[in-house]
Design an enzyme around this catalytic site. Structure first.
Site, mmCIF file in Angstrom:
data_model
loop_
_atom_site.group_PDB
_atom_site.id
_atom_site.type_symbol
_atom_site.label_atom_id
_atom_site.label_comp_id
_atom_site.label_asym_id
_atom_site.label_seq_id
_atom_site.Cartn_x
_atom_site.Cartn_y
_atom_site.Cartn_z
ATOM 1 N N ASP A 40 -6.855 9.878 23.386
ATOM 2 C CA ASP A 40 -7.575 9.230 24.488
ATOM 3 C C ASP A 40 -6.896 7.978 25.023
ATOM 4 O O ASP A 40 -7.555 7.146 25.665
ATOM 5 C CB ASP A 40 -9.005 8.871 24.061
ATOM 6 C CG ASP A 40 -9.916 10.088 23.962
ATOM 7 O OD1 ASP A 40 -9.479 11.181 24.377
ATOM 8 O OD2 ASP A 40 -11.043 9.936 23.475
ATOM 9 N N ASP A 67 11.511 -10.555 4.491
ATOM 10 C CA ASP A 67 10.958 -11.916 4.446
ATOM 11 C C ASP A 67 9.457 -11.961 4.710
ATOM 12 O O ASP A 67 8.927 -13.021 5.072
ATOM 13 C CB ASP A 67 11.681 -12.826 5.452
ATOM 14 C CG ASP A 67 13.127 -13.071 5.082
ATOM 15 O OD1 ASP A 67 13.495 -12.790 3.927
ATOM 16 O OD2 ASP A 67 13.889 -13.515 5.959
ATOM 17 N N LYS A 100 8.412 5.453 3.570
ATOM 18 C CA LYS A 100 9.597 4.795 4.108
ATOM 19 C C LYS A 100 9.159 3.422 4.609
ATOM 20 O O LYS A 100 8.464 3.314 5.617
ATOM 21 C CB LYS A 100 10.230 5.577 5.264
ATOM 22 C CG LYS A 100 10.782 6.951 4.871
ATOM 23 C CD LYS A 100 9.764 8.029 5.083
ATOM 24 C CE LYS A 100 10.338 9.403 4.752
ATOM 25 N NZ LYS A 100 9.291 10.460 4.790
ATOM 26 N N HIS A 115 11.022 16.098 13.004
ATOM 27 C CA HIS A 115 10.513 15.571 11.741
ATOM 28 C C HIS A 115 9.430 14.521 11.953
ATOM 29 O O HIS A 115 8.991 13.869 11.007
ATOM 30 C CB HIS A 115 11.689 14.969 10.949
ATOM 31 C CG HIS A 115 11.390 14.666 9.522
ATOM 32 N ND1 HIS A 115 11.213 13.383 9.050
ATOM 33 C CD2 HIS A 115 11.224 15.486 8.446
ATOM 34 C CE1 HIS A 115 10.971 13.417 7.745
ATOM 35 N NE2 HIS A 115 10.964 14.677 7.354
ATOM 36 N N LYS A 144 5.913 12.363 12.735
ATOM 37 C CA LYS A 144 4.509 12.385 12.329
ATOM 38 C C LYS A 144 3.793 11.360 13.212
ATOM 39 O O LYS A 144 3.596 10.214 12.850
ATOM 40 C CB LYS A 144 4.334 12.005 10.853
ATOM 41 C CG LYS A 144 5.161 12.887 9.878
ATOM 42 C CD LYS A 144 6.462 12.248 9.536
ATOM 43 C CE LYS A 144 7.183 12.927 8.388
ATOM 44 N NZ LYS A 144 7.436 14.339 8.482
#
Length: 409
Positions: free
Chosen positions: A334, A156, A151, A327, A329
């Protein structure tokens, strides 16, 4: 003032240090660079803004599209002709009609069922549309197993977006008629934008899209911002890069000293990753994972659950997102290393699908993502090992069977 450099030099070598910011040498002395593997280009002087779900992501993307003056490059796995899809169609058509070059690429399987009328309206307005691996075996570049899960939006070559969010109503809040899916996306400015532009272009070329001039970085004005990130853009479009994100995760997990926080929608870590988690716990690292309590892909959901017992026995804490589909990810380690992207922790992401992700070294950003993680954690339910073992034999059977097919999911 623009800084001229030969295009072949790494971005990190020739930038003046901005006032009040850490130089590369300072980062190395503090050990921050040690969270990154040696392979891969590190881009300095980026601004990375995390975006939460469709409520924040879609307005930011549509605003960027509306401000386009040269080109808009949009790539998505899922494109729907629903409310959100119509908003993006309108925005792309409006830009195309003003002379902006608009290129749109979507995956044939992910966007299965997208109406031909929707695509025809875009093409009639001048939008160049490419379908990745059409679901027709007699056409060139057909493929079933290798999907474009990336995705990316690049406007520009100045601003870009990537993350887990597709173009569809499911990511909108329930009160606005959406599905209430939880996900994370990111808005990027700086030289990492050009890396995302290159990923888009490579995928476009591999899908048979009409060629266009390669984006270049012979001139760049460093960002002057109070929030600057050091970024690696990782993709797996080439054969030699298929496992690069897995290696990045392993490297950072092995370097972890205090905390590992991971939120992942399709969590089926392989043996190497599981061993890395276990060894981190033995070093005294707190390892916490948020997984969905329901899934849009039931076989993956059951295969993931098969691993919970052995991970919890080793000291990994697992929490379930209690609401609608989670959904995301995202990961943070640390308070230094963080990632947002399209990669799931499963074999399909690492070896089959086209994926893209950001790896960032930025203490401010990592702390912000950790705060987001902790806020989400407060809404989750921890899986208690003693209770988990009491689940039915039928559930255990489904999980074991699904796990045997994990490499084909």
């Amino acid at each position: 003032m623009a800084v001229r450099r030969p295009a072949t030099l790494p971005m990190r070598l020739r930038f003046p240090q901005l006032p009040g910011r850490r130089s590369d040498e300072q980062l190395r002395s503090r050990g921050d660079w040690s969270y990154l593997p040696l392979r891969g280009r590190r881009r300095t002087f980026n601004s990375v803004t995390p975006l939460r779900a469709g409520r924040e992501t879609f307005p930011a993307m549509l605003e960027a599209i509306a401000g386009a003056r040269k080109h808009v490059h949009l790539e998505t796995y899922i494109l729907r002709a629903d409310g959100v899809g119509e908003r993006f169609k309108t925005a792309l058509i409006e830009r195309a009609q003003t002379g902006v070059v608009v290129r749109l690429m979507y995956d044939a399987l992910g966007s299965f069922g997208l109406s031909s009328a929707y695509v025809a309206e875009l093409e009639a307005a001048g939008v160049v549309v490419v379908v990745y691996h059409p679901m027709v075996p007699w056409r060139p570049r057909w493929g079933l197993n290798r999907r474009d899960h990336q995705k990316i939006l690049v406007v520009d070559d100045v601003v870009a977006f990537t993350g887990g969010i597709n173009i569809g109503d499911e990511y909108m809040p329930v009160e606005e008629g959406g599905g209430g899916w939880h996900d994370m996306h990111a808005r990027i400015e700086g030289p990492a934008v050009h890396d995302l532009a290159r990923v888009f272009q490579k995928t476009w070329d591999s899908a048979g899209g009409p060629p266009f001039p390669r984006t270049r970085m012979t001139d760049f004005v460093p960002l002057r911002s109070n929030h600057l990130s050091y970024v690696q853009v990782i993709s797996n479009i080439g054969v030699l890069t298929r496992s690069r994100m897995r290696h990045a995760y392993l490297h950072a997990i092995r370097r972890a000293d205090h905390t590992i926080r991971i939120m992942n929608a399709y969590f089926i870590p392989d043996l190497g990753l599981r061993r890395a988690f276990v060894r981190a716990v033995r070093r005294g690292v707190s390892v916490t994972v948020i997984v969905p309590s329901t899934s849009d892909v039931p076989p993956v959901y059951y295969a993931s659950r098969h691993l919970y017992s052995r991970l919890m026995r080793a000291g990994v804490r697992i929490f379930e997102w209690p609401e609608r589909m989670m959904h995301a990810k995202m990961g943070a380690i640390d308070g230094v290393w963080s990632t947002i992207g399209t990669y799931n922790l499963d074999r399909r992401s690492f070896l089959h699908n086209l994926e893209v992700g950001l790896i960032t070294i930025d203490r401010d950003l990592a702390v912000e993502l950790e705060a987001e993680f902790d806020a989400d954690l407060a809404h989750c339910r921890e899986i208690v090992p003693a209770e988990w073992e009491k689940r039915s034999l039928w559930q255990k059977f489904l999980e074991r069977v699904a796990y045997q097919f994990r490499y084909w999911m």
